[in-house]
Design a protein around this motif. Sequence first.
Motif, mmCIF file in Angstrom:
data_model
loop_
_atom_site.group_PDB
_atom_site.id
_atom_site.type_symbol
_atom_site.label_atom_id
_atom_site.label_comp_id
_atom_site.label_asym_id
_atom_site.label_seq_id
_atom_site.Cartn_x
_atom_site.Cartn_y
_atom_site.Cartn_z
ATOM 1 N N LEU A 280 10.359 -19.726 -9.540
ATOM 2 C CA LEU A 280 10.967 -18.619 -8.800
ATOM 3 C C LEU A 280 10.023 -18.138 -7.705
ATOM 4 O O LEU A 280 8.859 -17.827 -7.965
ATOM 5 N N HIS A 281 10.521 -18.086 -6.469
ATOM 6 C CA HIS A 281 9.728 -17.605 -5.337
ATOM 7 C C HIS A 281 10.416 -16.381 -4.758
ATOM 8 O O HIS A 281 11.599 -16.415 -4.428
ATOM 9 N N VAL A 282 9.673 -15.292 -4.621
ATOM 10 C CA VAL A 282 10.212 -14.030 -4.127
ATOM 11 C C VAL A 282 9.499 -13.676 -2.841
ATOM 12 O O VAL A 282 8.263 -13.750 -2.760
ATOM 13 N N SER A 283 10.277 -13.248 -1.840
ATOM 14 C CA SER A 283 9.665 -12.888 -0.562
ATOM 15 C C SER A 283 8.942 -11.550 -0.668
ATOM 16 O O SER A 283 9.166 -10.766 -1.592
ATOM 17 N N LYS A 284 8.065 -11.295 0.316
ATOM 18 C CA LYS A 284 7.313 -10.039 0.315
ATOM 19 C C LYS A 284 8.237 -8.846 0.491
ATOM 20 O O LYS A 284 8.013 -7.781 -0.092
ATOM 21 N N TYR B 129 8.383 -5.612 -1.936
ATOM 22 C CA TYR B 129 8.243 -4.235 -1.465
ATOM 23 C C TYR B 129 9.440 -3.390 -1.876
ATOM 24 O O TYR B 129 9.289 -2.222 -2.250
ATOM 25 N N ALA B 130 10.629 -3.965 -1.798
ATOM 26 C CA ALA B 130 11.827 -3.224 -2.185
ATOM 27 C C ALA B 130 11.767 -2.849 -3.667
ATOM 28 O O ALA B 130 12.070 -1.710 -4.046
ATOM 29 N N PHE C 245 10.296 5.236 -6.729
ATOM 30 C CA PHE C 245 11.355 6.243 -6.674
ATOM 31 C C PHE C 245 11.811 6.627 -8.072
ATOM 32 O O PHE C 245 11.963 7.811 -8.393
ATOM 33 N N LEU C 246 12.001 5.644 -8.944
ATOM 34 C CA LEU C 246 12.464 5.928 -10.306
ATOM 35 C C LEU C 246 11.407 6.659 -11.118
ATOM 36 O O LEU C 246 11.721 7.422 -12.021
#
Length: 129
Positions: free
Chosen positions: A97-101, A105-106, A113-114
């Motif tokens: 699994l590759h997740v973008s920056k 950040y999101a 926030f939570l």
Amino acid sequence: MEELSNKQDEILKRMVKELPLEQPSPGFSAKVLQQLEVKSALKRYRPLIPRRVLVLCGILFSLALVWVYWNPENRFFTTNPTTVLERLDIKNPLASLHVSKTTLYAFAFMALFLVQIPFLKRMLEKHHL
């Protein structure tokens, strides 16, 4: 409409000012304090874990330490160098699994926030109540 409300408010204020202050009966404070003393005397402190159980746990722990000290080479305590995961040979399903920056950040800002919500709620309740 607002004038009617103001007039009613003024009338109500005058009526409340005209009412005499109520006085408690003689000895009211003494009676209340006597009731408090009786109720507080009824509750006796009892620890959650009795002293006998704590002493028994201490003795068992001490005996276990002495036993381990006198029998250091027991088969019961030897461990195999391989771990459980190595024996089961489980692959990591998220390894590819590759997740973008931007996504990271999101997720980070959403987590922040939570985490802030309970603190803000407590602060608002303090100031508005």
